[in-house]
Design a protein around this motif. Structure first.
Motif, PDB file in Angstrom:
ATOM      1  N   TYR A  15      79.667 -15.756 -61.452  1.00  0.00           N
ATOM      2  CA  TYR A  15      80.344 -16.930 -61.246  1.00  0.00           C
ATOM      3  C   TYR A  15      81.230 -17.595 -62.242  1.00  0.00           C
ATOM      4  O   TYR A  15      81.276 -16.964 -63.266  1.00  0.00           O
ATOM      5  N   ASP A  16      82.203 -18.417 -61.860  1.00  0.00           N
ATOM      6  CA  ASP A  16      82.967 -19.039 -62.615  1.00  0.00           C
ATOM      7  C   ASP A  16      83.250 -20.367 -61.860  1.00  0.00           C
ATOM      8  O   ASP A  16      84.164 -20.638 -61.185  1.00  0.00           O
ATOM      9  N   LEU A  17      82.489 -21.507 -62.232  1.00  0.00           N
ATOM     10  CA  LEU A  17      82.467 -22.864 -61.811  1.00  0.00           C
ATOM     11  C   LEU A  17      82.927 -23.741 -62.607  1.00  0.00           C
ATOM     12  O   LEU A  17      82.205 -24.108 -63.809  1.00  0.00           O
ATOM     13  N   GLY A  18      83.676 -24.595 -62.205  1.00  0.00           N
ATOM     14  CA  GLY A  18      84.032 -25.762 -62.873  1.00  0.00           C
ATOM     15  C   GLY A  18      84.187 -27.120 -62.371  1.00  0.00           C
ATOM     16  O   GLY A  18      84.754 -27.137 -61.219  1.00  0.00           O
ATOM     17  N   LEU A  19      83.895 -28.313 -63.062  1.00  0.00           N
ATOM     18  CA  LEU A  19      83.983 -29.528 -62.358  1.00  0.00           C
ATOM     19  C   LEU A  19      84.789 -30.488 -63.171  1.00  0.00           C
ATOM     20  O   LEU A  19      84.500 -30.586 -64.390  1.00  0.00           O
ATOM     21  N   HIS A  20      85.579 -31.292 -62.643  1.00  0.00           N
ATOM     22  CA  HIS A  20      86.442 -32.309 -63.074  1.00  0.00           C
ATOM     23  C   HIS A  20      85.431 -33.661 -62.802  1.00  0.00           C
ATOM     24  O   HIS A  20      85.320 -33.995 -61.567  1.00  0.00           O
ATOM     25  N   VAL A  21      84.791 -34.212 -63.725  1.00  0.00           N
ATOM     26  CA  VAL A  21      83.792 -35.529 -63.625  1.00  0.00           C
ATOM     27  C   VAL A  21      84.733 -36.619 -64.259  1.00  0.00           C
ATOM     28  O   VAL A  21      85.031 -36.639 -65.425  1.00  0.00           O
ATOM     29  N   VAL A  22      84.529 -37.757 -63.482  1.00  0.00           N
ATOM     30  CA  VAL A  22      85.175 -39.132 -64.035  1.00  0.00           C
ATOM     31  C   VAL A  22      83.909 -40.078 -63.863  1.00  0.00           C
ATOM     32  O   VAL A  22      83.763 -40.160 -62.724  1.00  0.00           O
ATOM     33  N   TRP A  23      83.842 -40.890 -64.711  1.00  0.00           N
ATOM     34  CA  TRP A  23      83.021 -42.094 -64.596  1.00  0.00           C
ATOM     35  C   TRP A  23      83.263 -43.123 -65.602  1.00  0.00           C
ATOM     36  O   TRP A  23      84.043 -42.841 -66.466  1.00  0.00           O
ATOM     37  N   CYS A  24      82.775 -44.335 -65.166  1.00  0.00           N
ATOM     38  CA  CYS A  24      83.214 -45.657 -65.914  1.00  0.00           C
ATOM     39  C   CYS A  24      82.123 -46.457 -66.079  1.00  0.00           C
ATOM     40  O   CYS A  24      80.926 -46.478 -65.557  1.00  0.00           O
ATOM     41  N   GLU A  59      87.868 -36.228 -72.460  1.00  0.00           N
ATOM     42  CA  GLU A  59      88.534 -37.563 -72.901  1.00  0.00           C
ATOM     43  C   GLU A  59      87.702 -38.624 -72.903  1.00  0.00           C
ATOM     44  O   GLU A  59      87.406 -38.995 -71.656  1.00  0.00           O
ATOM     45  N   VAL A  60      87.425 -39.631 -73.809  1.00  0.00           N
ATOM     46  CA  VAL A  60      86.900 -40.880 -73.736  1.00  0.00           C
ATOM     47  C   VAL A  60      88.040 -41.834 -73.828  1.00  0.00           C
ATOM     48  O   VAL A  60      88.297 -42.144 -75.005  1.00  0.00           O
ATOM     49  N   MET A  61      88.195 -42.457 -72.707  1.00  0.00           N
ATOM     50  CA  MET A  61      89.163 -43.540 -72.723  1.00  0.00           C
ATOM     51  C   MET A  61      88.369 -44.965 -72.832  1.00  0.00           C
ATOM     52  O   MET A  61      87.058 -45.091 -72.682  1.00  0.00           O
ATOM     53  N   PRO A  62      89.018 -46.038 -73.089  1.00  0.00           N
ATOM     54  CA  PRO A  62      88.246 -47.492 -73.335  1.00  0.00           C
ATOM     55  C   PRO A  62      87.198 -47.564 -72.025  1.00  0.00           C
ATOM     56  O   PRO A  62      86.447 -48.383 -72.187  1.00  0.00           O
ATOM     57  N   ASP A  63      87.743 -47.404 -71.000  1.00  0.00           N
ATOM     58  CA  ASP A  63      87.224 -47.773 -69.837  1.00  0.00           C
ATOM     59  C   ASP A  63      86.751 -46.548 -68.784  1.00  0.00           C
ATOM     60  O   ASP A  63      86.249 -47.108 -67.641  1.00  0.00           O
ATOM     61  N   HIS A  64      86.888 -45.552 -69.240  1.00  0.00           N
ATOM     62  CA  HIS A  64      86.342 -44.465 -68.547  1.00  0.00           C
ATOM     63  C   HIS A  64      86.286 -42.974 -69.263  1.00  0.00           C
ATOM     64  O   HIS A  64      86.827 -42.814 -70.415  1.00  0.00           O
ATOM     65  N   VAL A  65      85.624 -41.907 -68.561  1.00  0.00           N
ATOM     66  CA  VAL A  65      85.431 -40.673 -69.280  1.00  0.00           C
ATOM     67  C   VAL A  65      86.029 -39.781 -68.405  1.00  0.00           C
ATOM     68  O   VAL A  65      85.592 -39.713 -67.089  1.00  0.00           O
ATOM     69  N   HIS A  66      86.691 -38.751 -68.859  1.00  0.00           N
ATOM     70  CA  HIS A  66      87.122 -37.473 -68.060  1.00  0.00           C
ATOM     71  C   HIS A  66      86.554 -36.423 -68.586  1.00  0.00           C
ATOM     72  O   HIS A  66      86.857 -36.247 -70.161  1.00  0.00           O
ATOM     73  N   LEU A  67      85.900 -35.555 -67.873  1.00  0.00           N
ATOM     74  CA  LEU A  67      85.124 -34.196 -68.382  1.00  0.00           C
ATOM     75  C   LEU A  67      85.562 -33.260 -67.436  1.00  0.00           C
ATOM     76  O   LEU A  67      85.319 -33.328 -66.114  1.00  0.00           O
ATOM     77  N   PHE A  68      85.803 -32.055 -68.152  1.00  0.00           N
ATOM     78  CA  PHE A  68      85.976 -30.701 -67.312  1.00  0.00           C
ATOM     79  C   PHE A  68      84.908 -29.842 -67.965  1.00  0.00           C
ATOM     80  O   PHE A  68      85.043 -29.502 -69.107  1.00  0.00           O
ATOM     81  N   VAL A  69      84.003 -29.493 -67.125  1.00  0.00           N
ATOM     82  CA  VAL A  69      82.885 -28.706 -67.493  1.00  0.00           C
ATOM     83  C   VAL A  69      82.730 -27.560 -66.494  1.00  0.00           C
ATOM     84  O   VAL A  69      82.530 -27.669 -65.703  1.00  0.00           O
ATOM     85  N   LYS A  70      82.164 -26.298 -67.245  1.00  0.00           N
ATOM     86  CA  LYS A  70      81.929 -25.158 -66.536  1.00  0.00           C
ATOM     87  C   LYS A  70      80.453 -24.971 -66.581  1.00  0.00           C
ATOM     88  O   LYS A  70      79.666 -25.321 -67.542  1.00  0.00           O
TER      89      LYS A  70
END
Length: 151
Positions: A15-24, A59-70
Motif C-alpha cells: 500500500y501507499d495511502l496518504g490523507l490531506h487532513v484539515v481541522w480548525c 502546517e499549523v496556522m493560527p486558526d487551522h491545521v493542515h496535515l498530509f500523512v501516510k
C-alpha cells in the motif's frame, strides 16, 4: 514538490495511502500561535510516530491545521483525523489553561479529509482504462478469446 512513492508491505498486501487532513479550533478562533503552535506540532509528530504513520507535510496556522500523512490500510480517514484531534485537544487543554476558559472544546467537531498520493485520479483512471492495451495483456486476451466456448 513531488511526493516520492514509497510503498509499504504488510501480510495482506502492498500500500501507499496518504490523507490531506484539515481541522480548525472551535469558532475558528485564532489560538494556535506561539507556544501552542510549537507544542501542537510536537504532539502531532508524537501521535504519528506512535501509530507508525509518516508525516509528509504539516502546517499549523493560527486558526487551522493542515496535515498530509501516510497511514496503513486498516485506518479509516475519520479514525486518522480523530486520533490527532482527540489526543492534541486533551494534552493542549491540560497544558494551556486559557484554551479551556475561552472555548467549550478545542476543536470544531468537523474536519476535511481527502485521499492523496503520488498519482492523480486521472492517472489511475487512464491506467485502468488502458489495461487491455498493454502487449502482455493483449496476447492473454487473444488466448482467452480462442478458448471461449463455441469457438
Amino acid at each position: 514538490m513531488a511526493v516520492k512513492r514509497k510503498v509499504r508491505r504488510y501480510s495482506g498486501g502492498v500500500y501507499d495511502l496518504g490523507l490531506h487532513v484539515v481541522w480548525c479550533p472551535k469558532y475558528r478562533r485564532q489560538v494556535l500561535g506561539g507556544r501552542v503552535s510549537v507544542r501542537l506540532r510536537e504532539l502531532i509528530e508524537a501521535k504519528a510516530a506512535e501509530k507508525g504513520w509518516e508525516i509528509v507535510a504539516l502546517e499549523v496556522m493560527p486558526d487551522h491545521v493542515h496535515l498530509f500523512v501516510k497511514h496503513e490500510p486498516k485506518a479509516s480517514a475519520s479514525y486518522v483525523a480523530n486520533q490527532f484531534k482527540g489526543f492534541t485537544s486533551r494534552v493542549l487543554r491540560e497544558e494551556f489553561p486559557h484554551l479551556k476558559s475561552r472555548m467549550p472544546t478545542l476543536w470544531s467537531s468537523s474536519f476535511f479529509v481527502a485521499s492523496a498520493g503520488a498519482v492523480s485520479a486521472d492517472t489511475v483512471e487512464k491506467y485502468i482504462d488502458t489495461q487491455w492495451e498493454r502487449p502482455w495483456t493483449k496476447k492473454r486476451k487473444e488466448e482467452e478469446g480462442s478458448r471461449a466456448p463455441g469457438v
